[in-house]
Scaffold this motif. Structure first.
Motif, mmCIF file in Angstrom:
data_model
loop_
_atom_site.group_PDB
_atom_site.id
_atom_site.type_symbol
_atom_site.label_atom_id
_atom_site.label_comp_id
_atom_site.label_asym_id
_atom_site.label_seq_id
_atom_site.Cartn_x
_atom_site.Cartn_y
_atom_site.Cartn_z
ATOM 1 N N TYR A 134 -7.359 1.848 11.140
ATOM 2 C CA TYR A 134 -6.702 0.479 10.469
ATOM 3 C C TYR A 134 -7.435 -0.662 10.614
ATOM 4 O O TYR A 134 -8.413 -1.011 11.345
ATOM 5 N N GLN A 148 -13.556 -5.099 1.042
ATOM 6 C CA GLN A 148 -12.325 -4.817 1.844
ATOM 7 C C GLN A 148 -11.119 -6.014 1.772
ATOM 8 O O GLN A 148 -11.865 -7.216 1.917
ATOM 9 N N ARG A 196 7.970 3.626 10.159
ATOM 10 C CA ARG A 196 6.890 3.713 9.249
ATOM 11 C C ARG A 196 6.179 4.991 8.964
ATOM 12 O O ARG A 196 5.942 5.405 10.312
ATOM 13 N N VAL A 229 -0.202 -2.427 8.429
ATOM 14 C CA VAL A 229 0.412 -1.275 8.205
ATOM 15 C C VAL A 229 1.124 -1.566 6.494
ATOM 16 O O VAL A 229 2.259 -1.070 6.282
ATOM 17 N N GLY A 230 0.307 -1.864 5.765
ATOM 18 C CA GLY A 230 0.352 -1.638 4.334
ATOM 19 C C GLY A 230 1.269 -2.606 3.547
ATOM 20 O O GLY A 230 1.958 -2.340 2.546
ATOM 21 N N LEU A 290 0.775 -1.180 -0.033
ATOM 22 C CA LEU A 290 -0.044 -0.029 -0.061
ATOM 23 C C LEU A 290 1.088 1.391 -0.034
ATOM 24 O O LEU A 290 1.679 1.443 0.901
HETATM 25 C C1 G1P Z 1 -5.905 0.162 4.325
HETATM 26 C C2 G1P Z 1 -6.385 -1.183 4.827
HETATM 27 C C3 G1P Z 1 -6.274 -1.223 6.390
HETATM 28 C C4 G1P Z 1 -4.749 -0.757 6.665
HETATM 29 C C5 G1P Z 1 -4.301 0.424 6.159
HETATM 30 C C6 G1P Z 1 -2.839 0.620 6.449
HETATM 31 O O1 G1P Z 1 -6.802 1.253 4.840
HETATM 32 O O2 G1P Z 1 -7.898 -1.267 4.268
HETATM 33 O O3 G1P Z 1 -6.693 -2.444 6.969
HETATM 34 O O4 G1P Z 1 -4.586 -0.988 8.285
HETATM 35 O O5 G1P Z 1 -4.540 0.572 4.719
HETATM 36 O O6 G1P Z 1 -2.401 1.901 5.993
HETATM 37 P P1 G1P Z 1 -6.864 2.895 4.322
HETATM 38 O O7 G1P Z 1 -5.778 3.561 5.054
HETATM 39 O O8 G1P Z 1 -6.342 2.675 2.655
HETATM 40 O O9 G1P Z 1 -8.264 3.114 4.409
#
Ligand code: G1P
Length: 305
Positions: free
Chosen positions: A169, A229, A253, A204-205, A129
């Motif tokens: 999160y 999700q 991070r 954490v991504g 992510l």
């Molecule tokens: C996403 C995920 C989440 C995770 C997070 C980390 O959420 O859905 O489970 O903890 O990234 O950054 P978002 O931040 O895209 O809403």
């Protein structure tokens, strides 16, 4: 277990960073002199991942342009003996493979990952992510790959977060603590209230997942918030008897999806970089003493002219 492929969901609108993100992808935010996406690819390559499937949307062409060759720029720099200015990105262009998949509707992270299903064989693969940037001795994804290999299981990166942050999160529920940093997971909850949070260990991504996630996403009908999700898909995969572990990833991070997170990342990374650290430290010290131009209009004027 060879892990050479990763999916990078990068189709989001970047709502936490509007209006900046109206026309510029948040993945192109600079951290020092490189865009955020470049750090993600560097982490991938340093973890021996070289095939990247980037899920993008409209207005995201700058990402593909950055990760592509640029013959005009090359010629311009070569003529002036300045090729070193693009050395870090040239290495990426020459060694990594990129494919792009369009997510045409904002149907969530699980949906973005599911769109890349045809790219993955019966194998384990990574997910980055790109809001989450890691600064660590061993690359974040490499830490997960090591555990996935040892345990022959899917592995999710987690870190402890303060209780007031759990609702931002995906949070893991621990089945068993295997070592101080490794947990067998029993389920995941996406953005729970503090009362409902099963722990303070947040996703954490970074993920290493079995290809079985795609079947699990197919089976996940609960679009809790109108979106599919990834956390629900992973929980479904566990219900299908796939072992999922969580590893407390070591290192710093940063969440660069918000202006303040990005500012912290920029400062944190600059303080660790010898090219920037001395100037920045001096500057920060001068702000501290309230003597700087930020607080002193006269100095401000002299600084500008
Ligand atoms: C996403 C995920 C989440 C995770 C997070 C980390 O959420 O859905 O489970 O903890 O990234 O950054 P978002 O931040 O895209 O809403």
């Amino acid at each position: 277990m060879d892990i050479r492929k990763a999916i990078i969901p990068a189709a989001g609108f970047g709502t936490r960073f509007l209006p900046f993100t109206k026309a510029v992808p948040k993945e192109m935010l600079p951290l020092l002199n490189k865009p955020a996406i470049q750090y993600i690819i560097e982490e991938g390559l340093a973890s021996k991942v070289s095939n990247f499937f980037i899920v993008t949307g409209r207005q995201k062409q700058a990402i593909a342009n950055h990760l592509d060759a640029s013959p005009e720029l090359d010629a311009f720099l070569e003529e002036r003996n300045k090729k070193e200015l693009t050395a870090s990105i040239d290495r990426i262009v020459n060694t990594a493979h990129f494919s792009y998949i369009r997510q045409t509707e904002p149907l969530g992270l699980g949906h973005a990952v599911w769109l890349a299903r045809h790219m993955i064989d019966k194998e384990y693969f990574g997910i980055f992510l790109p809001d989450d940037i890691f600064v660590s001795q061993m690359p974040g994804l490499a830490q997960l790959i090591k555990v996935a290999r040892q345990e022959k299981a899917s592995v999710i990166a987690v870190q402890e977060v303060p209780s007031e942050c759990v609702s931002s999160y995906g949070i893991i529920k621990i089945k068993k603590k295997l070592t101080p940093n490794l947990f067998h997971v029993s389920s995941l909850v996406e953005k729970p209230s503090l009362r409902d949070a099963p722990s303070n260990l947040a996703i954490v991504g970074r993920y290493i997942l079995s290809h079985k996630i795609f079947k699990a996403l197919d089976q996940t009908s609960a679009y809790a918030t109108g979106e599919l999700q990834l956390t629900d898909g992973i929980t479904q995969m566990m219900n299908n008897n796939e072992k999922v572990l969580a590893y407390k990833v070591q290192g710093m991070r940063y969440d660069i999806g918000t202006p303040i997170g990005w500012i912290k990342a920029s400062i944190g990374m600059a303080l660790q970089n010898p090219a920037y650290a001395p100037h920045l430290k001096e500057y920060l010290a001068s702000i501290d003493t309230m003597e700087s131009f930020v607080y002193n209009q006269k100095k401000n004027i002299s600084h500008m002219y």
